[in-house]
Enzyme design. Structure first.
Site, mmCIF file in Angstrom:
data_model
loop_
_atom_site.group_PDB
_atom_site.id
_atom_site.type_symbol
_atom_site.label_atom_id
_atom_site.label_comp_id
_atom_site.label_asym_id
_atom_site.label_seq_id
_atom_site.Cartn_x
_atom_site.Cartn_y
_atom_site.Cartn_z
ATOM 1 N N ALA A 47 75.511 19.462 -58.645
ATOM 2 C CA ALA A 47 75.570 20.743 -57.945
ATOM 3 C C ALA A 47 75.155 20.571 -56.482
ATOM 4 N N PHE A 76 75.440 18.033 -52.767
ATOM 5 C CA PHE A 76 76.484 17.725 -51.780
ATOM 6 C C PHE A 76 77.493 16.664 -52.284
ATOM 7 N N GLY A 89 77.600 14.858 -55.214
ATOM 8 C CA GLY A 89 78.020 14.985 -56.612
ATOM 9 C C GLY A 89 79.099 16.037 -56.784
ATOM 10 N N THR A 140 71.542 4.094 -52.150
ATOM 11 C CA THR A 140 71.578 4.297 -50.703
ATOM 12 C C THR A 140 71.301 3.013 -49.923
ATOM 13 N N ASP A 141 71.833 2.949 -48.714
ATOM 14 C CA ASP A 141 71.528 1.802 -47.837
ATOM 15 C C ASP A 141 70.041 1.718 -47.492
ATOM 16 N N GLU A 142 69.332 2.854 -47.637
ATOM 17 C CA GLU A 142 67.916 2.878 -47.225
ATOM 18 C C GLU A 142 67.044 1.961 -48.069
ATOM 19 N N TYR A 163 61.028 8.284 -50.045
ATOM 20 C CA TYR A 163 62.379 8.495 -50.583
ATOM 21 C C TYR A 163 63.017 7.163 -50.960
ATOM 22 N N LYS A 181 63.916 5.404 -54.612
ATOM 23 C CA LYS A 181 65.318 5.069 -54.921
ATOM 24 C C LYS A 181 65.411 3.587 -55.304
ATOM 25 N N ASN A 241 76.091 9.829 -45.506
ATOM 26 C CA ASN A 241 77.247 10.679 -45.772
ATOM 27 C C ASN A 241 77.201 11.943 -44.921
ATOM 28 N N VAL A 264 65.993 16.461 -31.833
ATOM 29 C CA VAL A 264 66.269 15.026 -31.895
ATOM 30 C C VAL A 264 64.924 14.308 -32.031
ATOM 31 N N PRO A 306 57.636 9.828 -38.944
ATOM 32 C CA PRO A 306 56.751 8.676 -39.198
ATOM 33 C C PRO A 306 57.502 7.573 -39.936
HETATM 34 P P1 NAD Z 1 71.576 16.710 -52.614
HETATM 35 O O1 NAD Z 1 70.135 16.929 -52.278
HETATM 36 O O2 NAD Z 1 72.617 17.489 -51.909
HETATM 37 O O3 NAD Z 1 71.794 16.956 -54.190
HETATM 38 C C1 NAD Z 1 70.916 16.470 -55.159
HETATM 39 C C2 NAD Z 1 71.188 17.224 -56.458
HETATM 40 O O4 NAD Z 1 70.337 16.675 -57.482
HETATM 41 C C3 NAD Z 1 70.881 18.718 -56.376
HETATM 42 O O5 NAD Z 1 71.946 19.450 -56.934
HETATM 43 C C4 NAD Z 1 69.605 18.875 -57.208
HETATM 44 O O6 NAD Z 1 69.507 20.131 -57.829
HETATM 45 C C5 NAD Z 1 69.782 17.759 -58.225
HETATM 46 N N1 NAD Z 1 68.515 17.289 -58.832
HETATM 47 C C6 NAD Z 1 67.353 16.970 -58.197
HETATM 48 N N2 NAD Z 1 66.437 16.561 -59.093
HETATM 49 C C7 NAD Z 1 67.019 16.625 -60.313
HETATM 50 C C8 NAD Z 1 66.590 16.333 -61.631
HETATM 51 N N3 NAD Z 1 65.347 15.882 -61.873
HETATM 52 N N4 NAD Z 1 67.447 16.502 -62.659
HETATM 53 C C9 NAD Z 1 68.711 16.961 -62.422
HETATM 54 N N5 NAD Z 1 69.174 17.266 -61.192
HETATM 55 C C10 NAD Z 1 68.347 17.093 -60.150
HETATM 56 O O7 NAD Z 1 71.799 15.143 -52.455
HETATM 57 P P2 NAD Z 1 73.098 14.321 -52.009
HETATM 58 O O8 NAD Z 1 73.052 14.105 -50.560
HETATM 59 O O9 NAD Z 1 74.297 14.917 -52.652
HETATM 60 O O10 NAD Z 1 72.759 12.919 -52.706
HETATM 61 C C11 NAD Z 1 73.260 12.586 -54.007
HETATM 62 C C12 NAD Z 1 72.914 11.149 -54.328
HETATM 63 O O11 NAD Z 1 73.490 10.273 -53.357
HETATM 64 C C13 NAD Z 1 71.414 10.845 -54.297
HETATM 65 O O12 NAD Z 1 71.125 9.964 -55.352
HETATM 66 C C14 NAD Z 1 71.184 10.163 -52.954
HETATM 67 O O13 NAD Z 1 70.090 9.303 -53.011
HETATM 68 C C15 NAD Z 1 72.490 9.425 -52.808
HETATM 69 N N6 NAD Z 1 72.910 9.127 -51.415
HETATM 70 C C16 NAD Z 1 72.945 10.127 -50.491
HETATM 71 C C17 NAD Z 1 73.433 9.834 -49.203
HETATM 72 C C18 NAD Z 1 73.492 10.907 -48.140
HETATM 73 O O14 NAD Z 1 73.760 10.570 -46.980
HETATM 74 N N7 NAD Z 1 73.286 12.169 -48.447
HETATM 75 C C19 NAD Z 1 73.855 8.542 -48.892
HETATM 76 C C20 NAD Z 1 73.790 7.544 -49.876
HETATM 77 C C21 NAD Z 1 73.337 7.859 -51.148
HETATM 78 O O1 DAU Z 2 71.419 6.343 -45.216
HETATM 79 C C1 DAU Z 2 71.645 7.086 -46.370
HETATM 80 C C2 DAU Z 2 70.683 8.231 -46.391
HETATM 81 O O2 DAU Z 2 71.107 9.123 -45.374
HETATM 82 C C3 DAU Z 2 70.590 8.938 -47.722
HETATM 83 O O3 DAU Z 2 70.111 8.049 -48.691
HETATM 84 C C4 DAU Z 2 69.680 10.163 -47.625
HETATM 85 O O4 DAU Z 2 69.705 10.879 -48.846
HETATM 86 C C5 DAU Z 2 70.195 11.058 -46.508
HETATM 87 O O5 DAU Z 2 69.325 12.151 -46.333
HETATM 88 C C6 DAU Z 2 70.321 10.276 -45.201
HETATM 89 O O6 DAU Z 2 69.016 9.906 -44.685
HETATM 90 P P1 DAU Z 2 68.664 9.995 -43.119
HETATM 91 O O7 DAU Z 2 67.211 10.128 -42.992
HETATM 92 O O8 DAU Z 2 69.332 8.909 -42.369
HETATM 93 O O9 DAU Z 2 69.442 11.368 -42.774
HETATM 94 P P2 DAU Z 2 69.018 12.635 -41.884
HETATM 95 O O10 DAU Z 2 70.217 13.485 -41.748
HETATM 96 O O11 DAU Z 2 67.746 13.252 -42.345
HETATM 97 O O12 DAU Z 2 68.727 11.946 -40.480
HETATM 98 C C7 DAU Z 2 69.738 11.206 -39.798
HETATM 99 C C8 DAU Z 2 69.110 10.669 -38.523
HETATM 100 O O13 DAU Z 2 68.843 11.770 -37.634
HETATM 101 C C9 DAU Z 2 67.776 9.980 -38.735
HETATM 102 O O14 DAU Z 2 67.644 8.924 -37.794
HETATM 103 C C10 DAU Z 2 66.739 11.074 -38.414
HETATM 104 C C11 DAU Z 2 67.437 11.880 -37.340
HETATM 105 N N1 DAU Z 2 67.125 13.335 -37.314
HETATM 106 C C12 DAU Z 2 67.193 14.027 -38.465
HETATM 107 C C13 DAU Z 2 66.906 15.373 -38.484
HETATM 108 C C14 DAU Z 2 66.965 16.162 -39.766
HETATM 109 C C15 DAU Z 2 66.809 13.949 -36.107
HETATM 110 O O15 DAU Z 2 66.781 13.295 -35.040
HETATM 111 N N2 DAU Z 2 66.547 15.278 -36.125
HETATM 112 C C16 DAU Z 2 66.556 16.022 -37.260
HETATM 113 O O16 DAU Z 2 66.269 17.244 -37.196
#
Ligand code: NAD
Ligand code: DAU
Length: 327
Positions: A9, A11, A13, A115-117, A139, A143, A169, A195, A263
């Protein structure tokens, strides 16, 4: 295939479930945290509201499945810095419960979305699947814990598990706590774009549909016990991302506001996707310039989606996290 998709539910997924539409019989298990929303899913898809930590529920659901794909996560690094507990529970305990169920109920295939992290920061070059895990934030540490449990279940019990690790993503339906949707919405309303630090951090941007295609390819054809990296086609400094958003929304750079750095902020992420390309033929199709334009358009056309988010829990989080810094 009957596929249990957890955390769908949210982003990425939900994008994956839209991609599978009509091809596979999908059941979604999602806890509906602040980031999960029913309306992200196609109407016909069955949603079970519950946690992947719930052993009885997970064992009951897994019994009927040909595959389990695990997206369930707490996904925001900043929230993990404020409070790590839910991260450890979902990423480690929850993933462990899913793996136990897959093993004991004889599910033929398991995919862990990662994730790459987990590799940490890299100044030059790109991480391969053989790079050591060196996570920096709560985080990414949790992971990495989940990923290691997946590998352990393959080595110890022969569970047919694969891991797909994506870079940053972006695209439709991303919760606006993340850099791109946050800045797009703030630009729409003429609010400051925060930023962190000097803004010279680099991310490797991957359009969400490209990641979902990678995940499905690895689910169907990846070698059990292996991890596959899926990196985006373009890398970009945060400041440059923010400038492009300002351009696409017709705003000027006076909206940029440098705030306190995160941090332990990782400076640069970069993934090599060579293994996924050479073994399974996957390549990203959407370049960053095109994907960003599509994303801005989507938010412009879908205020019904983000309007409600911005007034609820999000507002509280936003004020707590940025409040004073953004005046
Ligand atoms: P998101 O925060 O949009 O969605 C996470 C979903 O997981 C939510 O619908 C939430 O309700 C559900 N959830 C949380 N805890 C749960 C639990 N205990 N049981 C069942 N459901 C639960 O996250 P996203 O950005 O869609 O990320 C999805 C996956 O992809 C994650 O595993 C994340 O680590 C990975 N990922 C994200 C990115 C990115 O850039 N967003 C990049 C690489 C990998
Ligand atoms: O790399 C994959 C990861 O990307 C996923 O595993 C995570 O779930 C996802 O949240 C994302 O992590 P980041 O920390 O890289 O994403 P975020 O959008 O939070 O931040 C992207 C970059 O921008 C990072 O260097 C922090 C910076 N940032 C973020 C926010 C929210 C800012 O400068 N200002 C902001 O307000």
């Amino acid at each position: 295939m009957r596929v249990l998709v957890t955390g769908a539910a949210g982003f990425i997924g939900s994008t994956y479930v839209h991609l599978l539409r009509g091809e596979h019989d999908v059941t979604v298990l999602d806890k509906l945290t602040y980031a999960g929303r029913r309306e992200n899913l196609p109407d016909e898809v069955e949603l079970i509201v519950g946690s992947i930590e719930d052993r009885d529920l997970v064992f009951e659901l897994a019994g009927d499945m040909d595959a389990v794909v695990n997206f369930a996560a707490e996904s925001h690094v900043d929230r993990s810095i404020a409070d790590q507990e839910a991260f450890a529970r979902t990423h480690v305990i929850g993933t462990g419960v899913l793996l136990d169920a897959v093993r004991e109920r004889g599910v033929p295939r398991f995919l862990q979305v990662s994730t790459d992290e987990v590799y940490g920061s890299i100044a030059e070059g790109s991480f391969t699947e053989r790079s050591p895990l060196d996570p920096s934030s709560p985080y990414s540490a949790t992971k990495a814990g989940g990923d290691l449990l997946v590998s352990a279940h393959w080595h110890t019990y022969g569970v047919e598990a694969v891991i797909c690790r994506g870079s940053n993503n972006y695209g439709p339906r991303q919760y606006p706590e993340k850099l791109i949707p946050l800045c797009v919405l703030n630009a729409f309303s003429g609010d400051p774009l925060p930023v962190y630090g000097d803004g010279r951090q680099v991310r490797n941007w991957l359009y969400v549909e490209d990641f979902c295609r990678a995940i499905h390819t690895v689910l169907l054809h990846g070698r059990a016990g292996e991890a596959y990296n899926a990196g985006g086609p373009d890398e970009c400094e945060n400041l440059e991302v923010v400038r492009r958003i300002l351009e696409l929304t017709g705003r000027d750079e006076s909206l940029i506001e440098h705030v306190r750095d995160r941090p332990g902020h990782d400076r640069r992420y970069s993934l090599s996707s060579e293994k996924l390309r050479a073994e399974l033929g996957w390549e990203p199709r959407v370049r960053f310039a095109e994907g960003l334009e599509r994303t801005v358009e989507w938010y412009r056309d879908n205020e019904w989606w983000w309007g409600r988010i911005r007034s609820g829990e999000y507002r509280e989080y936003y004020e707590q996290h940025y409040g004073r810094a953004l005046g």
